[in-house]
Scaffold this motif. Structure first.
Motif, mmCIF file in Angstrom:
data_model
loop_
_atom_site.group_PDB
_atom_site.id
_atom_site.type_symbol
_atom_site.label_atom_id
_atom_site.label_comp_id
_atom_site.label_asym_id
_atom_site.label_seq_id
_atom_site.Cartn_x
_atom_site.Cartn_y
_atom_site.Cartn_z
ATOM 1 N N ALA A 167 36.233 35.393 42.796
ATOM 2 C CA ALA A 167 36.223 36.759 42.288
ATOM 3 C C ALA A 167 37.620 37.151 41.836
ATOM 4 O O ALA A 167 38.622 36.536 42.221
ATOM 5 N N ASN A 168 37.715 38.191 41.028
ATOM 6 C CA ASN A 168 39.003 38.635 40.507
ATOM 7 C C ASN A 168 39.873 39.157 41.636
ATOM 8 O O ASN A 168 39.397 39.734 42.618
ATOM 9 N N SER A 169 41.167 38.970 41.486
ATOM 10 C CA SER A 169 42.129 39.413 42.484
ATOM 11 C C SER A 169 42.658 40.794 42.113
ATOM 12 O O SER A 169 43.094 41.017 40.982
ATOM 13 N N VAL A 170 42.605 41.727 43.056
ATOM 14 C CA VAL A 170 43.106 43.077 42.800
ATOM 15 C C VAL A 170 44.623 43.028 42.628
ATOM 16 O O VAL A 170 45.333 42.433 43.439
ATOM 17 N N GLY A 171 45.104 43.630 41.565
ATOM 18 C CA GLY A 171 46.543 43.647 41.326
ATOM 19 C C GLY A 171 47.095 42.363 40.764
ATOM 20 O O GLY A 171 48.299 42.099 40.857
ATOM 21 N N GLY A 172 46.231 41.533 40.197
ATOM 22 C CA GLY A 172 46.699 40.275 39.622
ATOM 23 C C GLY A 172 47.511 40.484 38.365
ATOM 24 O O GLY A 172 47.471 41.544 37.730
ATOM 25 N N SER A 173 48.251 39.461 37.969
ATOM 26 C CA SER A 173 49.086 39.549 36.772
ATOM 27 C C SER A 173 48.215 39.586 35.515
ATOM 28 O O SER A 173 47.052 39.150 35.538
ATOM 29 N N PRO A 174 48.740 40.075 34.384
ATOM 30 C CA PRO A 174 47.973 40.079 33.137
ATOM 31 C C PRO A 174 47.525 38.688 32.711
ATOM 32 O O PRO A 174 46.449 38.532 32.132
ATOM 33 N N ILE A 175 48.336 37.666 32.993
ATOM 34 C CA ILE A 175 47.955 36.307 32.606
ATOM 35 C C ILE A 175 46.750 35.839 33.419
ATOM 36 O O ILE A 175 45.808 35.243 32.888
#
Length: 429
Positions: free
Chosen positions: A390-398
């Motif tokens: 799943a997507n990580s909260v606060g992840g980098s734009p890349i």
């Protein structure tokens, strides 16, 4: 018209066409433009490009360090040579013990076999291959000789070219990361000074910058005083790609859009045929945003602006007068075999490059950049987790870009039922 007059007129027309093609080839060679082909009635366009290129590449005068201007060829050469002598150092002797100490503390990343291969002298075979792989009508030197000259005269020049390459050395820019403390700054300064003594390469302090993240002004001032470098702010550029802290700023995309608009305005489209306009969009205008698109997701505003600019250039060029498009943009972006012009939509191209980034994460887990991303965002070292996690909260734009674009791949993947040990019930998306 008599039969004799008919054949004479036909002969004159063929001769005129031949002369016009020769003239166009001449000016195309002078302009050094490869993205457009000859035979498209672009002689005036090539001529204008050649004049602009000559004006842009010519150095009429140069300033020395004292601010004095020099315009003679000899003075310009002397100022340039003195500048790089000062920049690269005087080649003074190096303490042998210090040199060995530096070599001992540097972590070995390259194997002996690889190092031996990298230090091997150039061979005539590989230099010849490199020379003959270059475009024949490109000029590498101010002397005006094209690569066609070196290719045709290879038998006479091969050893001169080889000797030149053996003397050539190149140094890349380097980014150093460290903790924002005075102690760390003193350590970095000591390492840089020792490296300068061992490598005999002086660092350009005028082009060196310090960038801070979440650091107090007092600490920033102390570190700048220790290192004696200028202080910069984000975003910065590395290899032409913007690096920034926090959220992706829309100003980055505005800069890219403005670059494309400037190119479209500067490339005097008045002299291009419709086929020439299409070729320019593919080879020149599309190349500006596509350099950034493998890293970041284009904003909706940027996509709309870029597609609009390309549409305007295709049908109107640099003229202000509006024209009615012959086909809509969706059709223009279809394959030629399907009746389109073979152009591409920015959004779809951006998504494809994002999916390619996700695929690289899966396919090259041994790379250092993947290990950083996997440690931060994946819940295990297994590369296939990029397609499940799943997507990580606060992840980098890349990271967000790769995660959002992976759908292009996952929609065409099938999973084989196993023993369930790799499945993570609460974390898989």
């Amino acid at each position: 018209m008599s039969n004799e007059e008919y054949h004479k007129e036909k002969s004159l027309k063929e001769e005129l066409a031949e002369l016009m093609l020769r003239e166009e080839l001449f000016w195309r060679d002078k302009s050094k433009e490869l993205w457009i082909k000859e035979g498209d009635a672009n002689t005036k366009f090539f001529h204008a490009l050649m004049k602009a290129k000559r004006s842009r590449n010519r150095i009429d005068s140069i300033l020395d360090r004292e601010g004095n201007r020099h315009s003679s060829l000899e003075a310009i050469e002397e100022v340039a040579v003195n500048f790089f002598k000062e920049l690269l150092g005087d080649g003074s002797s190096v303490n042998s013990a210090q040199s060995h100490f530096m070599m001992d503390v540097i972590h070995r990343e390259i194997l002996d076999a690889d190092n031996k291969s990298l230090r091997c002298p150039f061979t005539l075979e590989e230099v010849k291959k490199a020379v003959f792989d270059l475009q024949p009508n490109k000029a590498p030197d101010p002397d005006g000789f094209t690569m066609d000259f070196y290719q045709k005269c290879w038998g006479f020049l091969e050893h001169d070219i080889l000797n030149f390459l053996e003397d050539f050395r190149k140094q890349d820019d380097t980014i150093l990361f460290g903790e924002a403390t005075p102690r760390e700054a003193y350590t970095i300064k000591e390492v840089l000074d020792d490296n300068e003594k061992v490598s005999r390469q002086c660092m350009n302090e005028q082009k060196s910058m310090i960038y801070f993240l979440d650091t107090s002004r007092s600490i920033q001032s102390k570190i700048v005083g220790i290192l004696q470098f200028g202080q910069g702010g984000f975003p910065i550029k590395n290899l032409g790609v913007p690096l920034f802290a926090g959220r992706l700023d829309n100003k980055i995309w505005e800069e890219i859009v403005n670059k494309c608009k400037a190119k479209s305005a500067a490339w005097m489209n008045n002299w291009l045929s419709q086929a020439g306009c299409i070729q320019m969009i593919k080879s020149i205008l599309f190349a500006v945003p596509i350099y950034y698109m493998p890293c970041y997701s284009l904003s909706c505003k940027a996509i709309s602006a870029l597609d609009g600019m390309l549409k305007k250039f295709l049908w109107e060029g640099s003229k202000e007068a509006k024209k009615i498009p012959l086909i809509n943009w969706d059709t223009a972006c279809m394959l030629k075999e399907e009746g389109g012009a073979g152009l591409r939509k920015m959004k779809l191209q951006n998504l494809a490059l994002g999916a390619k980034l996700a695929w690289k994460m899966y396919n090259t887990p041994q790379k250092g950049w993947y290990k950083v991303m996997a440690t931060k965002y994946l819940d295990s070292s297994e590369p296939e987790r990029i397609f499940i996690v799943a997507n990580s909260v606060g992840g980098s734009p890349i990271w967000k870009f790769a995660w959002e674009s992976r759908k292009i791949i996952t929609d065409h993947l099938t999973w084989k039922v196993g023993n369930g040990k790799k499945a993570k019930f609460w974390r898989d998306s």
